[in-house]
Design an enzyme around this catalytic site. Structure first.
Site, short mmCIF file in Angstrom:
data_model
loop_
_atom_site.label_atom_id
_atom_site.label_comp_id
_atom_site.label_asym_id
_atom_site.label_seq_id
_atom_site.Cartn_x
_atom_site.Cartn_y
_atom_site.Cartn_z
N TYR A 1 3.10 7.23 25.74
CA TYR A 1 1.74 7.48 25.27
C TYR A 1 1.02 8.40 26.25
O TYR A 1 0.77 8.01 27.39
CB TYR A 1 0.96 6.15 25.17
CG TYR A 1 1.53 5.14 24.20
CD1 TYR A 1 2.26 5.53 23.09
CD2 TYR A 1 1.31 3.78 24.39
CE1 TYR A 1 2.77 4.60 22.19
CE2 TYR A 1 1.81 2.83 23.50
CZ TYR A 1 2.54 3.26 22.40
OH TYR A 1 3.04 2.32 21.52
N LYS B 1 9.14 5.57 21.31
CA LYS B 1 8.12 5.02 20.42
C LYS B 1 6.88 5.84 20.69
O LYS B 1 6.36 5.82 21.82
CB LYS B 1 7.92 3.55 20.79
CG LYS B 1 6.95 2.76 19.97
CD LYS B 1 7.25 1.31 20.29
CE LYS B 1 6.39 0.27 19.66
NZ LYS B 1 4.98 0.39 19.73
#
Ligand code: FBP
Length: 259
Positions: A142, A173
């Site tokens: 992220y 992810k």
């Protein structure tokens, strides 16, 4: 053929993972209600909902993991209390994760944070150990911190995906860019590291979430790792069924929503 360490989490090359580490990341009062605060409820939903994997921190895995769905143990984590530039450090060894039954370990890297270097180095060590032990290393990546203007831009999300490849992650992810064409650039950047979309806060409508999932699959991703959009749903198993229709059967959003 190269060994696919993600195989335990895939069906026909696609995967649907249920994430439940928000109790640590966001705190119980932000995301949970009387029903989903119970990890037992999540374990049951993962099995009944046909998920290909469930993600727990070690404490939840130690008490609640029942072996019915393949396990990913998050090996780093943080609360949302400190503020400042984000950093998430290792809280569980790969050895312990494997002893709990994990077939994969998860690690979050805040790309662009002032503390990025520490997380890159730590993930590097964890990836090597995971592979020595024959389990998958899955990187939550992220972009976050003062240097990041738009964490879901095409460029940033592709950078996150590529970082996963460069560091030897079996899967990444990442957040959705908002459209299939720009997300496909991230899938290309991952160059074989499997791409899972991170769910995000619960959307206003089921349709809105399923449109994202459809776009992700059209972009060539492997699947999604979702939490709140499933276990905050009034009927988590119904949402799981809709997700399966889109991910594994390639159905349209309308078909996925049909009774
Ligand atoms: P959600 O589908 O609920 O967003 O879960 C995915 C996840 O990556 C969790 O594993 C993690 O706890 C959370 O999102 C992190 O959220 P944030 O982006 O707020 O740090």
């Amino acid at each position: 053929m190269k060994q696919d360490r993600m195989a335990p989490f895939l069906k026909n090359g696609k995967g649907m993972l249920l994430a439940y580490d928000q109790g640590l990341e966001h705190g119980p009062s932000k995301d949970f209600d009387d029903r989903n605060i119970d990890p037992g409820f999540i374990m049951e939903a993962a099995a009944k909902g046909g998920f290909n994997g469930v993600v727990f921190q070690k404490g939840v895995a130690e008490r609640f993991y029942d072996g019915k769905v393949p396990l990913i143990v998050k090996v780093n984590g943080k609360t949302n209390l400190p503020g400042g530039e984000p950093i998430s450090r290792q809280v569980c060894s790969v050895e312990h994760a494997v002893s709990l039954g994990a077939k994969g370990v998860g690690y979050t890297i805040y790309l662009g944070s002032a503390h990025e270097a520490e997380m890159l180095a730590e993930f590097g060590r964890i990836q090597e150990e995971a592979h020595r032990r024959g389990v998958a290393a899955i990187a939550w990546i992220y972009p976050r911190g003062a240097s990041i203007q738009n964490d879901v831009s095409k460029e940033m999300v592709a950078y996150a995906a590529r970082t996963g490849l460069e560091l030897g992650a079996d899967a990444v992810k990442i957040k959705y860019t908002g459209d299939s064409v720009s997300f496909s650039w991230a899938v290309k950047a991952a160059a074989g590291a499997r791409v899972f979309m991170s769910g995000g806060p619960k959307t206003q409508t089921d349709e809105a979430f399923l449109e994202q999932v459809k776009g992700v699959m059209e972009a060539g991703a492997t699947g999604l790792a979702v939490g709140r959009n499933v276990w905050q749903h009034k009927e988590p198993l119904r949402m799981a069924e809709s997700l399966r229709r889109v991910i594994f059967e390639g159905r349209s959003v309308q078909e996925a929503l049909a009774p």
